[in-house]
Design an enzyme around this catalytic site. Sequence first.
Site, PDB file in Angstrom:
ATOM      1  N   GLU A 245      18.783  42.507  34.973  1.00  0.00           N
ATOM      2  CA  GLU A 245      20.090  42.827  35.547  1.00  0.00           C
ATOM      3  C   GLU A 245      21.037  41.728  35.116  1.00  0.00           C
ATOM      4  OE1 GLU A 245      20.883  45.499  36.659  1.00  0.00           O
ATOM      5  OE2 GLU A 245      18.920  46.351  37.106  1.00  0.00           O
ATOM      6  N   GLU A 380      32.906  38.233  31.682  1.00  0.00           N
ATOM      7  CA  GLU A 380      32.538  37.907  33.057  1.00  0.00           C
ATOM      8  C   GLU A 380      32.866  36.440  33.336  1.00  0.00           C
ATOM      9  OE1 GLU A 380      28.315  37.801  34.320  1.00  0.00           O
ATOM     10  OE2 GLU A 380      28.977  39.046  35.986  1.00  0.00           O
TER      11      GLU A 380
END
Length: 491
Positions: A245, A380
């Site tokens: 993830e 990000e």
Amino acid sequence: MLNFIDGEWVESESGRWVERENPADSRVTVAKITQSVKEDVEKAVAAAARAFEKWRRIPAPRRGEILFKAGEILKNRREELARIITLEMGKILLEARGDVQEAVDMCYYMAGEGRRLYGETTPSELPDKDIKTIREPIGVVAAITPWNFPIAIPSWKILPALICGNTVVLKPSSYTSYSASAFIECLNDAGLPAGVVNQVNGGGEIGEILIKQSEVKAVSFTGSTKVGFEIEKTAVERHIPFMCEMGGKNAIIVLDDADIDLAVNGAVWGGYGTTGQRCTAASRLIVQESILNKFKSKLVNEIKKLKIGSGLDETVQIGPLVSENQRRRVHDYTQIGLEEGAKLVTGGKYYIEGGCEHGYFYEPTLFENVTPDMRIAQEEIFGPTVALIQCEDFKDALEIANGTNYGLSLAIYTRDINKAAIAEKELQSTLVYINAPTIGAEIHAPFGGIKNTGLLHKEAGGRGGAIDFYSRVKVVYRDYSGRLQRAQIDK
Ligand code: UN1
């Protein structure tokens, strides 16, 4: 913090220790952490491999009873554990309690799964023969976990792995070994046999050594896309299943028919909750131009009300960043945003007021005039930085929302049920929220992402969730005819 190997808390053979400071006040040491070397990893994996032979034979409902007990212990120790999390990684107590609560929920849920590890039965094409599937564990699982959910994320990986009959070696982030140890201690106190769960502390190199051990048969990782891709490569080379993830660049769309106050509240919670340090954080707000000014002024108003400070202060909403490195990274992105031509609405500075000068605090930051291709709209940041992006209409909003390399969580605020229904189908992410922010996934539904966020396997509960990753299917054909029967040939 010691390693936990074969049911014992032990110092690393290296004799080396590092200190972890309180991110809200870096003068204070929160924990001293033993630094593992290869030998420690080998011992932990060997212990897990030995324990596997017994653990996998314990009936799953009995394994579930231990997990249930772990849930009770975690619940009773919730306040103490929450304080450890706040001290060690900075999130505010309210959220730290939620972090522990996710682990409590996961204990109860996975305990129940012990009685639901269903297979299938189906008739055979031949008489006096039947077919069934059963789930089997894989073996020793490596769990490599990040610092932003120091108890919740280890619980997402360890508990489903255990209920399926696997054993685990955990390598937590070096920023949060203390919280991880506290969690492992609760599992141990619940009565897990020695070797079923092990913890080795250290940096990324220890994770790398761990996943290369031949007895490690699966790896589950949460963290950056860069590291995740390396882990995926190693896993493929070793031909073992992996679940990674990774990063996110989540967005909230606000259409002109939305309840603006509700959307503003969602944007603040999604963008600045956990100081933006969630992989699900809403770092992009895609707002229809006709309501942009109204939305912005309400949003700025709310952002200015946020109180920054130590997470132990119950009146605070914004705790520190996890480290000085992380703060520098956030600040670098502020410079990048300015250089790209975005306009700073608020924030953009280190926060050093009111006793915060010794911590890694950063002001909640909002950029406007952000175009979808800017780096602050694509990469990000993992901090309290949100990009306000204008869109013309619904179609434009969907395109912008989908226009990144990530696919974890996307949200839309609208009162138009048709648009909500279309968004549900068109948004390219595993998690879609309607009239709610991008954060706050619940443990009994699958969790994860597509594109550079994640590949096939998902975490947590539900169909396609963690049970499917941590178990594999075996198909049993039983022939009770007493004669040779040939499939596809005999009629
Ligand atoms: C993460 O940031 O890695 O949905 C996980 C949420 C939390 C989990 C976040 N339940 O925001």
